[in-house]
Design an enzyme around this catalytic site. Structure first.
Site, mmCIF file in Angstrom:
data_model
loop_
_atom_site.group_PDB
_atom_site.id
_atom_site.type_symbol
_atom_site.label_atom_id
_atom_site.label_comp_id
_atom_site.label_asym_id
_atom_site.label_seq_id
_atom_site.Cartn_x
_atom_site.Cartn_y
_atom_site.Cartn_z
ATOM 1 N N HIS A 14 0.850 -1.188 0.000
ATOM 2 C CA HIS A 14 0.000 0.000 0.000
ATOM 3 C C HIS A 14 0.885 1.237 0.000
ATOM 4 C CE1 HIS A 14 -0.211 1.425 4.456
ATOM 5 N NE2 HIS A 14 0.896 0.739 4.286
ATOM 6 N N CYS A 23 6.175 6.617 3.935
ATOM 7 C CA CYS A 23 4.976 5.816 3.638
ATOM 8 C C CYS A 23 4.148 6.346 2.480
ATOM 9 C CB CYS A 23 4.111 5.675 4.893
ATOM 10 S SG CYS A 23 4.921 4.690 6.170
ATOM 11 N N HIS A 27 4.978 0.411 -0.560
ATOM 12 C CA HIS A 27 5.738 -0.468 0.318
ATOM 13 C C HIS A 27 4.807 -1.570 0.806
ATOM 14 C CE1 HIS A 27 3.815 2.375 3.079
ATOM 15 N NE2 HIS A 27 3.930 1.455 4.029
ATOM 16 N N HIS A 29 3.725 -4.734 3.874
ATOM 17 C CA HIS A 29 3.713 -5.137 5.279
ATOM 18 C C HIS A 29 3.279 -6.593 5.387
ATOM 19 C CE1 HIS A 29 3.987 -1.096 7.010
ATOM 20 N NE2 HIS A 29 3.081 -0.696 6.144
ATOM 21 N N HIS A 71 -1.555 -10.856 -0.402
ATOM 22 C CA HIS A 71 -0.818 -10.686 -1.655
ATOM 23 C C HIS A 71 -1.592 -9.860 -2.675
ATOM 24 C CE1 HIS A 71 1.808 -13.612 0.164
ATOM 25 N NE2 HIS A 71 2.724 -13.227 -0.706
ATOM 26 N N GLU A 129 0.787 -3.303 11.861
ATOM 27 C CA GLU A 129 1.423 -3.078 10.568
ATOM 28 C C GLU A 129 2.888 -3.484 10.624
ATOM 29 O OE1 GLU A 129 0.940 0.895 8.993
ATOM 30 O OE2 GLU A 129 2.788 1.539 9.902
#
Length: 140
Positions: A14, A23, A27, A29, A71, A129
């Site tokens: 996201h 952010c 990137h 998580h 994914h 996160e």
């Protein structure tokens, strides 16, 4: 008052719109979602006698909801140009467009609402996160 908790994890990418820092870039998580359910009494008969809920059923629903986002690229609705979305889809990327900024706080609320809609007496959802950073949504 009785309660249960279970958890599930999923991997997704996201970025945060209108954010000034690392952010704002794409990137990923390994998100960890912990769901809590609560109710006053225990089941009175059948398989769930003396239980809040069968752990197997609880785990299954929580893991199904997490799997929906596994994914995939979480995209805030309206944050990317339609042409960009079309190009990503043409390339075969899995996209999940959500009607909110994809923060841990909003994802915790999203999961709580999804679990409530599936009939679970949810009281709280934690959304990690990172292993050390968690947002919590409390129901009610």
């Amino acid at each position: 008052m009785y309660g249960l908790k279970t958890e599930a994890s999923f991997d997704s990418a996201h970025f945060l719109t209108d954010y000034h820092g690392k952010c704002e870039n794409l990137h990923g998580h390994r998100w960890r979602m912990v769901a809590y359910i609560r109710q006053d009494g225990l089941g009175q008969e059948g398989t769930e006698r003396d239980m809040v809920l069968d752990f197997g059923a609880f785990k299954r629903v929580v893991r199904e909801e997490a799997a929906r986002l596994d994914h995939t690229f979480l995209v805030e609705e309206g944050s990317l140009a339609p042409e960009t979305l079309e190009a990503l889809e043409r390339e075969g990327f899995s996209l999940t467009v959500l009607p909110f900024r994809t923060t841990a706080e909003n994802l915790a609320r999203h999961f709580a609402e999804r679990l409530l809609a599936r009939g679970l007496p949810v009281s709280q959802v934690d959304c990690y996160e990172t292993p050390l950073n968690c947002a919590t949504y409390f129901v009610g």
